[in-house]
Design a protein around this motif. Structure first.
Motif, PDB file in Angstrom:
ATOM      1  N   MET A   1       0.816  -1.198   0.000  1.00  0.00           N
ATOM      2  CA  MET A   1       0.000   0.000   0.000  1.00  0.00           C
ATOM      3  C   MET A   1       0.854   1.255   0.000  1.00  0.00           C
ATOM      4  O   MET A   1       0.437   2.304  -0.437  1.00  0.00           O
ATOM      5  N   GLY A   2       2.077   1.174   0.455  1.00  0.00           N
ATOM      6  CA  GLY A   2       2.867   2.367   0.686  1.00  0.00           C
ATOM      7  C   GLY A   2       3.488   2.946  -0.566  1.00  0.00           C
ATOM      8  O   GLY A   2       4.195   2.265  -1.301  1.00  0.00           O
ATOM      9  N   GLY A   3       3.234   4.243  -0.821  1.00  0.00           N
ATOM     10  CA  GLY A   3       3.943   4.981  -1.843  1.00  0.00           C
ATOM     11  C   GLY A   3       5.148   5.668  -1.229  1.00  0.00           C
ATOM     12  O   GLY A   3       5.486   5.473  -0.055  1.00  0.00           O
ATOM     13  N   PHE A   4       5.775   6.519  -1.987  1.00  0.00           N
ATOM     14  CA  PHE A   4       7.019   7.138  -1.541  1.00  0.00           C
ATOM     15  C   PHE A   4       6.852   7.939  -0.259  1.00  0.00           C
ATOM     16  O   PHE A   4       7.757   7.981   0.583  1.00  0.00           O
ATOM     17  N   PHE A   5       5.696   8.567  -0.066  1.00  0.00           N
ATOM     18  CA  PHE A   5       5.529   9.471   1.073  1.00  0.00           C
ATOM     19  C   PHE A   5       4.982   8.783   2.318  1.00  0.00           C
ATOM     20  O   PHE A   5       4.781   9.446   3.341  1.00  0.00           O
ATOM     21  N   THR A   6       4.764   7.491   2.260  1.00  0.00           N
ATOM     22  CA  THR A   6       4.298   6.771   3.443  1.00  0.00           C
ATOM     23  C   THR A   6       5.336   6.891   4.561  1.00  0.00           C
ATOM     24  O   THR A   6       6.523   6.607   4.367  1.00  0.00           O
ATOM     25  N   GLY A   7       4.891   7.330   5.728  1.00  0.00           N
ATOM     26  CA  GLY A   7       5.783   7.450   6.875  1.00  0.00           C
ATOM     27  C   GLY A   7       6.676   8.668   6.863  1.00  0.00           C
ATOM     28  O   GLY A   7       7.504   8.835   7.761  1.00  0.00           O
ATOM     29  N   ARG A   8       6.504   9.558   5.881  1.00  0.00           N
ATOM     30  CA  ARG A   8       7.345  10.765   5.788  1.00  0.00           C
ATOM     31  C   ARG A   8       6.503  11.983   6.150  1.00  0.00           C
ATOM     32  O   ARG A   8       5.517  12.290   5.481  1.00  0.00           O
ATOM     33  N   THR A   9       6.868  12.661   7.215  1.00  0.00           N
ATOM     34  CA  THR A   9       6.129  13.838   7.655  1.00  0.00           C
ATOM     35  C   THR A   9       6.587  15.071   6.882  1.00  0.00           C
ATOM     36  O   THR A   9       7.627  15.062   6.198  1.00  0.00           O
ATOM     37  N   VAL A  35       1.519   7.271  -8.032  1.00  0.00           N
ATOM     38  CA  VAL A  35       0.083   7.172  -8.290  1.00  0.00           C
ATOM     39  C   VAL A  35      -0.277   5.752  -8.713  1.00  0.00           C
ATOM     40  O   VAL A  35       0.315   5.194  -9.641  1.00  0.00           O
ATOM     41  N   ASP A  36      -1.228   5.169  -8.023  1.00  0.00           N
ATOM     42  CA  ASP A  36      -1.728   3.826  -8.308  1.00  0.00           C
ATOM     43  C   ASP A  36      -3.079   3.967  -9.002  1.00  0.00           C
ATOM     44  O   ASP A  36      -4.079   4.251  -8.342  1.00  0.00           O
ATOM     45  N   PRO A  37      -3.130   3.767 -10.322  1.00  0.00           N
ATOM     46  CA  PRO A  37      -4.392   4.003 -11.042  1.00  0.00           C
ATOM     47  C   PRO A  37      -5.547   3.152 -10.536  1.00  0.00           C
ATOM     48  O   PRO A  37      -6.708   3.573 -10.606  1.00  0.00           O
ATOM     49  N   ASP A  38      -5.251   1.965 -10.020  1.00  0.00           N
ATOM     50  CA  ASP A  38      -6.325   1.077  -9.573  1.00  0.00           C
ATOM     51  C   ASP A  38      -7.110   1.670  -8.404  1.00  0.00           C
ATOM     52  O   ASP A  38      -8.298   1.389  -8.237  1.00  0.00           O
ATOM     53  N   LEU A  39      -6.461   2.506  -7.588  1.00  0.00           N
ATOM     54  CA  LEU A  39      -7.158   3.128  -6.460  1.00  0.00           C
ATOM     55  C   LEU A  39      -8.073   4.256  -6.908  1.00  0.00           C
ATOM     56  O   LEU A  39      -8.992   4.633  -6.194  1.00  0.00           O
ATOM     57  N   ASN A  40      -7.792   4.830  -8.081  1.00  0.00           N
ATOM     58  CA  ASN A  40      -8.636   5.879  -8.663  1.00  0.00           C
ATOM     59  C   ASN A  40      -8.679   7.134  -7.800  1.00  0.00           C
ATOM     60  O   ASN A  40      -9.701   7.834  -7.753  1.00  0.00           O
ATOM     61  N   ALA A  41      -7.565   7.436  -7.137  1.00  0.00           N
ATOM     62  CA  ALA A  41      -7.530   8.620  -6.274  1.00  0.00           C
ATOM     63  C   ALA A  41      -7.488   9.910  -7.086  1.00  0.00           C
ATOM     64  O   ALA A  41      -8.074  10.920  -6.680  1.00  0.00           O
ATOM     65  N   PHE A  42      -6.778   9.893  -8.202  1.00  0.00           N
ATOM     66  CA  PHE A  42      -6.624  11.100  -9.022  1.00  0.00           C
ATOM     67  C   PHE A  42      -7.515  11.030 -10.255  1.00  0.00           C
ATOM     68  O   PHE A  42      -7.626   9.984 -10.893  1.00  0.00           O
ATOM     69  N   VAL A  43      -8.115  12.169 -10.605  1.00  0.00           N
ATOM     70  CA  VAL A  43      -8.843  12.272 -11.867  1.00  0.00           C
ATOM     71  C   VAL A  43      -8.055  13.082 -12.886  1.00  0.00           C
ATOM     72  O   VAL A  43      -8.311  12.976 -14.090  1.00  0.00           O
TER      73      VAL A  43
END
Length: 434
Positions: A1-9, A35-43
């Motif tokens: 699940m983690g992208g580059f910013f996971t755990g980075r404040t 960006v993970d297209p399957d999650l559909n977070a961005f349009v």
């Protein structure tokens, strides 16, 4: 699940930028790559605009010009908020191909703070709903379980943060639309006092209830973003509570009218010494519906009459119901809102903070319309809407899990005591992790 910013404040990112370990350009590129297209977070993604803004941010830092803690930070923006030159689609066929001419006020403030906008995030159609799966763009999926709802209506913003695509996102909140997806997706979401972040350039749902809010991994990061967007901070209230109203200060537990027992247990455990208080959720809900429905119908009346077929069926049904709200109900609601505001102000004279679950349940499966506790439409906003009616600052923070899914704790305070709220949330974060 983690992208580059996971755990980075934001503090981590700022340190990396200022020591040269990262550049704004590299951070923007990493956001776009995450960006993970399957999650559909961005349009909508804006690689060219992000690259240009990031390059300018790098040049400024190199010359000694530092705009503050958001300088060079990649940010996502909910798709009912205008970003000049990018589509503002509202999750609706009504606005297919619509390009924003100007930045919303909150976007201008992001740019003035040096932030780098990387794209627009998915929203429930016209922000009118809490599920996150009613949109011309399709459902936004929960990164903890892709068959479950993200929550809405700031669905894409919550998922983009939860999945580590960006460290910060803008959302809006009319009855819980920042806090609902924050709770379901396991991130922090802050709805400030009404009007604290200007709503100019944000497509309205209910102007009296609409709030611009922020979503980030932690309450501390929400605090940083809030201060950048709201302008000079009001002096925090220091009039009570140990350490400014931290969990061992004056906290009232607001008894939820209905909640999954495990969800309630997880959140209540964070406030073992809080006194229990009750508020009139039923009466407040009548006020909320009268205001929201009346104002939403005002915004959409002509579109409903002229092109009803362009709406998603769920949205159209809600707007047709809104059209039936009698005028006397709105007049009464406005009068009753003043009475409830006085009552809750009295409660906040006795306590530093009010605490309760953000959501009474964990994320249901995509497409669900009812769960054991009842119909989702009412249930999803059942613990969040009072604070929109009253315009009070409200913050959702991760509280733990129930059956492996995120649970959120909600903290509410009086306007002007926002820093007290954030300090208490930071204390809670340590308790929730233990």
């Amino acid at each position: 699940m983690g992208g580059f910013f996971t755990g980075r404040t934001l503090a981590d990112i700022g340190r990396d930028l200022r020591t040269g370990r990262e550049s704004a350009r590299s951070l923007a590129a990493r956001a776009l790559e995450s960006v993970d297209p399957d999650l559909n977070a961005f349009v909508t993604l804006d690689p060219e605009g992000a690259e240009a803004a990031a390059a300018a941010a790098d040049e400024e830092l190199a010359s000694g010009a530092d705009r503050g803690p958001l300088h060079g930070v990649p940010v996502a923006v909910k798709d009912i908020i205008d970003v000049a030159g990018l589509p503002t689609g509202m999750g609706s066929a009504h606005f297919d191909g619509h390009l924003a001419e100007d930045d919303a006020v909150c976007v201008t403030r992001l740019r003035n703070a040096g932030a780098v906008i990387v794209g627009k995030t998915g929203t429930q159609e016209f922000a009118f709903g809490g599920t996150g799966d009613v949109s011309v763009n399709g459902p936004v999926r929960n990164p903890h379980d892709r068959e479950r709802m993200s929550g809405g209506s700031s669905s894409g913003s919550a998922v983009a943060v939860a999945a580590g695509m960006v460290p910060l996102a803008l959302g809006t909140d009319t009855g819980g639309s920042v806090r609902i997806p924050s709770s379901f997706c396991g991130v922090a979401g802050f709805k400030p006092a009404h009007g604290a972040i200007p709503a100019g350039g944000v497509f309205p749902l209910s102007r009296s209830l609409d709030h611009v809010g922020v979503l980030a991994a932690t309450a501390a990061d929400c605090r940083i973003a809030y201060h950048a967007l709201a302008g000079p901070a009001e002096p925090p209230h220091e009039d009570g509570g140990a350490d400014g109203g931290a969990p061992d200060g004056r906290v009232a537990w607001i008894e939820p009218p209905a909640a999954d027992p495990e969800v309630e247990r997880v959140v209540r455990a964070l406030f073992p010494d809080a006194a229990t208080e009750r508020i009139d959720f039923t009466g407040l809900r009548q006020v909320f519906l009268a205001i929201q429905f009346s104002e939403a119908h005002d915004v959409h009346a002509e579109r409903v009459a002229e092109a009803p077929g362009l709406y998603q069926p769920v949205t159209l049904a809600r707007l047709e119901k809104a059209a039936q709200m009698p005028g006397w109900r709105l007049v009464r609601a406005l009068r009753e809102r003043d009475r409830y505001a006085r009552e809750i102000a009295g409660l906040l004279d006795r306590y530093d903070l009010l605490a309760m679950p953000t959501m009474p349940i964990t994320a249901p499966r995509i497409g669900a319309t009812e769960v054991e506790l009842g119909p989702l439409t009412a249930l999803l906003v059942s613990l969040t809407f009072p604070w929109n009616v009253l315009g009070l600052p409200a913050l959702s923070v991760p509280a733990g899990t129930a059956a492996g899914l995120p649970v959120g704790a909600q903290l509410i305070t009086r306007p002007g005591a926002e820093d007290l709220l954030f300090r208490a949330a930071e204390r809670l974060a340590g308790s929730a992790q233990r």
